[in-house]
Design an enzyme around this catalytic site. Structure first.
Site, mmCIF file in Angstrom:
data_model
loop_
_atom_site.group_PDB
_atom_site.id
_atom_site.type_symbol
_atom_site.label_atom_id
_atom_site.label_comp_id
_atom_site.label_asym_id
_atom_site.label_seq_id
_atom_site.Cartn_x
_atom_site.Cartn_y
_atom_site.Cartn_z
ATOM 1 C CE LYS A 24 -3.180 11.387 0.818
ATOM 2 N NZ LYS A 24 -3.233 9.934 0.531
ATOM 3 C CG ASN A 25 -5.090 7.538 2.756
ATOM 4 O OD1 ASN A 25 -5.036 8.417 1.879
ATOM 5 N ND2 ASN A 25 -4.032 6.820 3.103
ATOM 6 C CB CYS A 119 2.554 8.683 -3.982
ATOM 7 S SG CYS A 119 2.275 10.185 -3.056
ATOM 8 N NE ARG A 125 -0.209 3.490 -5.321
ATOM 9 C CZ ARG A 125 -0.565 4.523 -4.555
ATOM 10 N NH1 ARG A 125 -0.035 5.701 -4.755
ATOM 11 N NH2 ARG A 125 -1.463 4.376 -3.600
ATOM 12 C CG ASP A 312 0.368 5.118 3.886
ATOM 13 O OD1 ASP A 312 1.034 4.713 2.907
ATOM 14 O OD2 ASP A 312 -0.874 5.172 3.880
ATOM 15 N NE ARG A 404 -0.781 13.757 -3.789
ATOM 16 C CZ ARG A 404 -0.825 12.693 -4.530
ATOM 17 N NH1 ARG A 404 0.211 12.385 -5.268
ATOM 18 N NH2 ARG A 404 -1.874 11.925 -4.562
HETATM 19 N N1 EPU Z 1 -2.819 -4.311 -4.977
HETATM 20 C C1 EPU Z 1 -3.003 -5.206 -5.998
HETATM 21 N N2 EPU Z 1 -4.107 -5.080 -6.795
HETATM 22 C C2 EPU Z 1 -5.035 -4.111 -6.577
HETATM 23 C C3 EPU Z 1 -4.842 -3.186 -5.541
HETATM 24 C C4 EPU Z 1 -3.715 -3.315 -4.747
HETATM 25 O O1 EPU Z 1 -2.176 -6.080 -6.222
HETATM 26 O O2 EPU Z 1 -6.024 -4.068 -7.331
HETATM 27 C C5 EPU Z 1 -1.643 -4.449 -4.104
HETATM 28 C C6 EPU Z 1 -0.695 -3.257 -4.242
HETATM 29 O O3 EPU Z 1 0.249 -3.458 -5.252
HETATM 30 C C7 EPU Z 1 -0.084 -3.164 -2.854
HETATM 31 C C8 EPU Z 1 -1.179 -3.686 -1.935
HETATM 32 O O4 EPU Z 1 -2.082 -4.420 -2.760
HETATM 33 O O5 EPU Z 1 1.017 -4.037 -2.757
HETATM 34 C C9 EPU Z 1 -1.941 -2.649 -1.159
HETATM 35 O O6 EPU Z 1 -2.520 -1.695 -2.038
HETATM 36 P P1 EPU Z 1 -3.846 -0.902 -1.649
HETATM 37 O O7 EPU Z 1 -4.847 -1.166 -2.713
HETATM 38 O O8 EPU Z 1 -4.194 -1.240 -0.251
HETATM 39 O O9 EPU Z 1 -3.370 0.595 -1.769
HETATM 40 P P2 EPU Z 1 -4.166 1.814 -2.344
HETATM 41 O O10 EPU Z 1 -5.639 1.655 -2.099
HETATM 42 O O11 EPU Z 1 -3.695 2.141 -3.703
HETATM 43 C C10 EPU Z 1 -4.152 3.107 -0.070
HETATM 44 C C11 EPU Z 1 -3.668 4.450 0.386
HETATM 45 C C12 EPU Z 1 -2.150 4.467 0.395
HETATM 46 C C13 EPU Z 1 -1.615 3.327 1.259
HETATM 47 C C14 EPU Z 1 -2.224 1.989 0.845
HETATM 48 C C15 EPU Z 1 -1.864 0.851 1.793
HETATM 49 C C16 EPU Z 1 -5.423 5.939 -0.359
HETATM 50 C C17 EPU Z 1 -5.863 7.002 -1.288
HETATM 51 N N3 EPU Z 1 -4.179 5.474 -0.506
HETATM 52 O O12 EPU Z 1 -3.632 2.965 -1.378
HETATM 53 O O13 EPU Z 1 -1.813 5.699 0.993
HETATM 54 O O14 EPU Z 1 -0.219 3.248 1.135
HETATM 55 O O15 EPU Z 1 -3.662 2.112 0.805
HETATM 56 O O16 EPU Z 1 -2.267 1.129 3.092
HETATM 57 O O17 EPU Z 1 -6.177 5.535 0.517
HETATM 58 C C18 EPU Z 1 -0.405 7.507 1.463
HETATM 59 O O18 EPU Z 1 -1.321 7.953 2.174
HETATM 60 O O19 EPU Z 1 0.761 7.963 1.455
HETATM 61 C C19 EPU Z 1 -0.685 6.373 0.597
HETATM 62 C C20 EPU Z 1 0.084 6.037 -0.407
#
Ligand code: EPU
Length: 447
Positions: A24-25, A119, A125, A312, A404
């Site tokens: 998915k990701n 989510c 986020r 995850d 999703r």
């Molecule tokens: N963070 C920041 N600033 C940013 C971005 C992130 O402080 O600009 C922090 C977040 O608060 C968090 C950490 O960094 O504590 C990690 O966030 P990340 O950016 O890695 O998460 P994301 O890109 O929003 C993706 C996946 C999530 C998964 C996370 C961590 C996608 C679409 N989503 O989210 O997947 O939990 O990486 O591995 O790729 C899921 O599949 O259920 C899901 C939520």
């Protein structure tokens, strides 16, 4: 959200073989990446999940031609996309819409994109690291009325970008996208290392980009003039595989998972082995076999960026630990408030308390069926696992969240001997509005 449900008759062990779908990701990044070229891209192993259906809708509205060419293979042709504006309702329903900023910046040097949703874990986020990266590359970013506008003075230039704090998956990929056509050599330090980052980088390189070091904490991107079409097969979904492994751990049984990369599962397999579950890896054959007697040894788990234990998988492993013979502690250091599902598990007889980012779980002998509600994608998957292991019937509400991210979840579980039926509204499918899917052996979803 509509209120669709799964009705699970619990207490049946899982046995047999299940093929894991595409990640998915990874798809969440690779589908938007197709926007970066006016050539056509063929992408295989795209899971048929509602998040991808939304991404397809967004790309189509922008002028892309998307055609199914196989069961999970699609041609995405963005030659008809002439706009840098992506402001649609679907953008706020998924997280990965943020990748349109990087992709559109690389192609057009500007982007107007609705802010992402995704989510809700009960906490913020943020996307500050994405913005920091785009700004370093020379973009001017403004956010007004829920729309992020990125403009440049004649295009992006290279930069050294140091990501702060926990390495962000989204920021790493988004900055990598934007930098593919930025003049000069961009270096991302403290980059995230998840397998889907490597997969996205491989796709970019096939499109003519020059990305090196993906999978390490330093990624170097030398800007190319223009990207072209490419063909790529998405990697198997580490988290879908882990979810089935956790389900077998909780119910007992023996299941073979095919179409997996065992190395990507190592962080999950290690913990399951600590819990007394047998995980046999057959790396050369792309499969693992999971065996569980249903007897679970308590353990402590801390989520960390890859190669650590994935956030995850946190709700799913915590659910398995509710049935362990003792006390376990689970700490989520990535999404600290990702424990909203615990209240639902307690309705089934689980014993757990949350303090800050840690759940302390006292194992119980059995869970009992109840009516419970999914609060997000992985929480929903965890509740399904609880229902599969519980005595009696469990009704899981809000399963649109589950759909999703899990392709044909009910069909796959039932093929392993589970008894799950679904009722209510059918989630978006990528095949929607495309005739002749029967030709590709796509199962129809039951209402
Ligand atoms: N963070 C920041 N600033 C940013 C971005 C992130 O402080 O600009 C922090 C977040 O608060 C968090 C950490 O960094 O504590 C990690 O966030 P990340 O950016 O890695 O998460 P994301 O890109 O929003 C993706 C996946 C999530 C998964 C996370 C961590 C996608 C679409 N989503 O989210 O997947 O939990 O990486 O591995 O790729 C899921 O599949 O259920 C899901 C939520």
């Amino acid at each position: 959200m509509d209120n669709s449900t799964y009705i699970i008759k619990g207490g049946l062990s899982l046995n047999g073989s299940v093929a894991i779908s595409g990640a998915k990701n990874a798809a969440a990044a690779i589908i938007p990446a197709a926007l970066m070229t006016d050539g056509s891209c063929r992408v295989e192993n795209i899971p048929d999940i509602s998040d991808n259906a939304k991404l397809f809708k967004i790309l189509r509205r922008m002028g892309a031609q998307i055609t199914r060419v196989g069961r999970d293979a699609w041609d995405i042709d963005c030659s008809g996309v002439k706009t840098h504006v992506a402001v649609f309702d679907e953008m706020q329903q998924i997280r990965s819409s943020y990748y349109l900023v990087g992709a559109l910046l690389a192609r057009f040097g500007r982007a107007d994109v609705a802010m992402p949703g995704g989510c809700n874990f009960g906490g913020p986020r943020p996307i500050d690291q994405h913005i920091k990266g785009f700004t370093a590359l020379g973009a001017k970013i403004e956010i007004n009325n829920g729309v992020l506008t990125a403009t440049t003075d004649g295009g992006l230039h290279s930069a050294n970008v140091l990501l702060d704090g926990i390495p962000s998956v989204g920021a790493t990929i988004n900055i990598m996208f934007a930098a593919t056509t930025a003049d000069g050599l961009t270096v991302i330090e403290n980059a995230a290392r998840e397998p889907h980052i490597v997969d996205a980088a491989q796709f970019l390189n096939l499109m003519g980009a020059d990305v090196r070091g993906a999978g390490t904490e330093t990624i170097k991107i030398r800007g190319a003039k223009k990207l072209h079409g490419a063909a790529h097969t998405i990697i198997p979904d580490q988290i879908e595989a882990g979810t089935f492994m956790a389900a077998v751990a909780a119910t007992g049984g023996e299941v073979e998972l095919t179409n997996v990369i065992p190395r990507h599962l190592e962080c999950i397999s290690v913990k399951l082995r600590e819990m007394g579950i047998v995980v046999d890896e057959f790396a050369g054959e792309g499969r693992v076999v999971v065996k569980s007697s249903g007897k679970i040894t308590p353990t402590d788990v801390k989520t960390l960026p890859y190669p650590g234990f994935p956030t995850d998988m946190q709700p799913q492993i915590s659910t398995v630990l509710t049935l362990a013979g003792g006390t376990s502690r689970v700490t989520d250091s990535v999404w600290e408030s990702r424990f909203r599902y615990v209240d639902e598990l307690t309705k089934m007889g689980a014993r757990a308390r949350i303090s800050g980012a840690t759940a302390t779980i006292d194992g119980v002998r059995k869970l009992t069926g109840a009516t419970i509600k999914a609060t997000d994608l992985r929480a929903g998957a965890a509740l399904v696992i609880a229902g599969l292991a519980a005595h009696g019937t469990t009704t899981v509400e809000g399963v649109e969240y589950v759909e999703r991210g899990y392709e044909h979840f009910v069909e796959k579980l039932n093929s392993l001997g589970a008894d799950v039926s679904r009722s209510g509204y059918v989630s978006d499918s990528m095949s929607e509005s495309i005739a002749g899917d029967a030709a590709f052996g796509v199962p129809s979803k039951q209402a």
